[in-house]
Write a protein that holds these residues in place. Structure first.
Motif, PDB file in Angstrom:
ATOM      1  N   ALA A 263     -12.582 -14.399  50.894  1.00  0.00           N
ATOM      2  CA  ALA A 263     -11.508 -14.698  51.849  1.00  0.00           C
ATOM      3  C   ALA A 263     -11.746 -15.997  52.601  1.00  0.00           C
TER       4      ALA A 263
ATOM      5  N   TYR B  77      -8.826 -18.903  53.975  1.00  0.00           N
ATOM      6  CA  TYR B  77      -8.800 -19.014  55.440  1.00  0.00           C
ATOM      7  C   TYR B  77      -9.012 -20.467  55.865  1.00  0.00           C
TER       8      TYR B  77
ATOM      9  N   ALA C 239      -6.251 -14.428  53.008  1.00  0.00           N
ATOM     10  CA  ALA C 239      -7.567 -14.178  53.612  1.00  0.00           C
ATOM     11  C   ALA C 239      -7.593 -12.815  54.292  1.00  0.00           C
TER      12      ALA C 239
ATOM     13  N   TYR D 119      -9.994 -13.179  60.588  1.00  0.00           N
ATOM     14  CA  TYR D 119      -8.967 -13.453  59.586  1.00  0.00           C
ATOM     15  C   TYR D 119      -7.670 -12.698  59.910  1.00  0.00           C
TER      16      TYR D 119
END
Length: 628
Positions: A108, A112, A133, A143
């Motif tokens: 992720a 992000y 993300a 996130y």
């Protein structure tokens, strides 16, 4: 071998953390001399140069050398991102982010960072990266909270609140998330919740921003202040931007002054009285607010030197903070993936006569006061949200890939992400515009179920409503279950079974199972198939015969099938769905017990007076619930 290499890198990181740079440099150099073709030595040298020496040029050279020996080295790509984060060379950072998204698609971190990189230029373009993300690492409060904040700025407040509740469920004391939610609830007029969140923000981090939130929300504990601000909100609603205490007061003044204009047509005296009352309320509210703030004693704040005040919600790059503390940046640590918006002319008046319309003024004042006496119980919209997540990152990534390909009218890599046996079925489903539109507008929060052989993801729309469940086998899309997606008896039965499994394993929001069961029953009786055995398994045994008799009446059955809008209420003994169609027809009431349909109520469906009284009582409760 990989785990051994990673262990070497982590051991060297600890040396750098402890300030033993020379020893770390010697060890890294020894790795290079012993195995010149191995990436670990160059990766270690890159970390020493970046964290220890603060030499970005040398660090990047070592990162490039690392990637030359192992183009898929995820630690090197992360380190490359960290080297260029916050620099003027955004192209370099973007290059390493794209490499990470290519070779570490289950992480992720990279979408992000891409979102952070793009948000300053185009928030709409950055939003899908934050969404991805949040889907890949749904247990990361940074996130999830960031995606929530982006959705709020784009005007999608329902999605924003849902995600923020999830973020606060993950970390109730996440400073940035608590502050954002405190501001949102204040702007929405949920003052009690705003006060609680502001106090929590102050406890989490006592700085100027947290103190501002408390000073902003604290006066709303007084009913008159809360009333005036709510009226101000009504007039501020069309305007964008942050709604502060001062702006709400301005909205109150301007809004009520506009409403006072007709009073001048009665007489100048009445108009002046109206304007004076507004100003008097403002003065009184100001005095009360200042008194509450002074009593709260917010003048003393923590030292401001270490505090970095942020005007807009910004998530600082994790590595920058880590470097300042001479600790390894978190993104460099390898973690096992989880699979992972001109004064009016005077009119001739006779002061000696009293115009009956003068009673309009006290009527307006009483209405204003009555509005402020409303209970501040609207915080129910912000009940705590319990969010569960397991593995499924690979499956979620493939779902987003398929969805994005459909949105962009691109070809889908059949063998890689869709099982060969399911692809013809998927093509047939996507040939139906309604299903294709539903799939293209869907997203997953990462709620995942694994039965050992097959894996399942819960798919929702942007309002958090369940759309369908996707089935994966060996990370490839293998099936879709939901109303309209697989209407065979086996498919409906499997869908019901999976919903029960999700409910037992992860917990499903109130009303989701009941709504899914009603949709399956509707689909069964809407079909030409006379066998409704699977649908009747979702109907209580004592009600099956009576329900079947009801469906034998075509008018009743058609009303039942056409009622596709739902409102849920739970009174602890039973659960109810209010069902309405799109033509303002009379609503139906479906009563549930243990997720099974046990009774139906409708206008004039029964000649029993008790049934009709119960129908009207439940309908009244549901209408009240829907109005909140």
């Amino acid at each position: 071998m990989i785990s051994t290499r990673v262990m070497k890198f982590e051991a060297l990181m600890k040396l750098v953390d402890n300030g033993e740079l020379e020893e770390a440099r010697e060890i890294a150099q020894s790795y290079v001399e012993a195995q010149p073709r191995n990436f670990v030595g160059y990766l270690c040298l890159a970390y020493v140069a970046f964290v220890g020496d603060k030499d970005k040029v040398a660090a990047e050279a070592y990162v490039e050398e690392t990637l030359r020996h192992d183009p898929r080295c995820e630690e090197a790509m992360r380190l490359g991102v960290m080297i260029w984060t916050g620099s003027d060379n955004a192209a370099k950072e973007k290059y390493y982010i794209e490499q990470g998204m290519r070779y570490a698609s289950r992480e992720a971190f990279y979408p992000y960072r891409m979102g952070i990189l793009l948000e300053a230029e185009n928030l709409t373009e950055a939003a899908p990266y934050f969404e991805k993300a949040a889907g890949l690492d749904a247990r990361n409060a940074d996130y999830v909270g960031k995606y929530s904040n982006v959705m709020y700025q784009l005007g999608k407040k329902k999605v924003a609140r849902d995600y923020m509740q999830r973020a606060l469920g993950l970390d109730p004391n996440h400073t940035e998330n608590v502050r954002n939610f405190a501001q949102w609830t204040f702007e929405d007029g949920h003052f009690k919740m705003a006060r609680d969140l502001s106090e929590r923000a102050l406890k989490t981090k006592h700085d100027a921003e947290s103190a501002r939130l408390v000073r902003q929300a604290a006066p709303t504990s007084n009913w008159l202040v809360a009333m005036v601000l709510r009226i101000g909100l009504l007039f501020m609603a069309p305007f964008k931007g942050r709604k502060t205490f001062a702006k709400m007061m301005l909205g109150f003044v301007l809004g009520l002054w506009i409403l006072c204009i007709p009073l001048f047509f009665i007489s100048n005296l009445v108009g002046i009285i109206g304007v004076t009352v507004v100003l008097a309320l403002v003065v009184v509210v100001g005095l009360i607010s200042n008194g509450i703030r002074a009593k709260r004693q917010l003048g003393v704040e923590a030292p401001k030197a270490p505090v970095k005040q942020v005007g807009e919600p910004v998530i600082q790059a994790p590595p920058t903070k880590k470097i300042a503390e001479t600790k390894p940046p978190k993104p460099i640590m390898r973690e096992q993936n989880r699979e992972v918006n001109p004064p009016l002319a005077k009119k001739a008046t006779q002061p000696t006569k009293i115009n009956p319309k003068i009673f309009i003024v006290p009527a307006i004042i009483l209405a204003v006061v009555g509005f402020g006496l409303m209970e501040d119980n609207s915080a129910d919209d912000y009940d705590s949200y319990s969010y569960n997540d397991k593995s499924g990152a690979e499956e979620a990534d493939h779902f987003f890939t398929i969805r994005n390909s459909l949105e962009n009218e691109e070809d889908i890599a059949q063998g890689d992400i869709i099982d060969d046996s399911f692809y013809p079925v998927f093509e047939k489903l996507m040939s139906q515009p309604k299903l294709k539109e539903q799939f293209s507008g869907a997203y997953t929060t990462g709620e995942y179920l694994d039965d050992g052989e097959l894996q399942y993801l819960k798919i929702e729309d942007y309002s958090g409503n369940l759309l369908f469940l996707t089935e994966f086998k060996d990370y490839k899309l293998h099936g879709i279950y939901g109303t309209g997606w697989n209407d065979t008896e086996a498919g409906k039965a499997r869908y019901t079974e999976l919903l029960q499994a999700f409910d037992e394993e992860l917990g499903i929001s109130d009303g989701v199972l009941e709504e899914a069961h009603i949709k399956l029953i509707q689909a069964s009786f809407a079909s030409n198939d006379n066998d409704h055995a699977a649908a009747l398994t979702m109907v209580g045994e004592d009600f099956q015969d009576a329900f079947t008799d009801m469906m034998n009446d075509d008018a009743v059955k058609n009303q039942f099938i056409d009622s596709t809008n739902f409102v849920f209420i739970d009174d602890s003994d039973y659960q109810y769905l209010k069902m309405t169609d799109n033509n303002d027809g009379e609503p139906l009431i479906a009563q549930f017990e243990d997720k099974n349909l046990v009774y139906m109520y409708g206008a004039d469906w029964s000649e029993d007076d008790e049934d009709q009284a119960r129908y009207e009582e439940i309908l009244s409760d549901l209408d009240w619930e829907d109005s909140l």
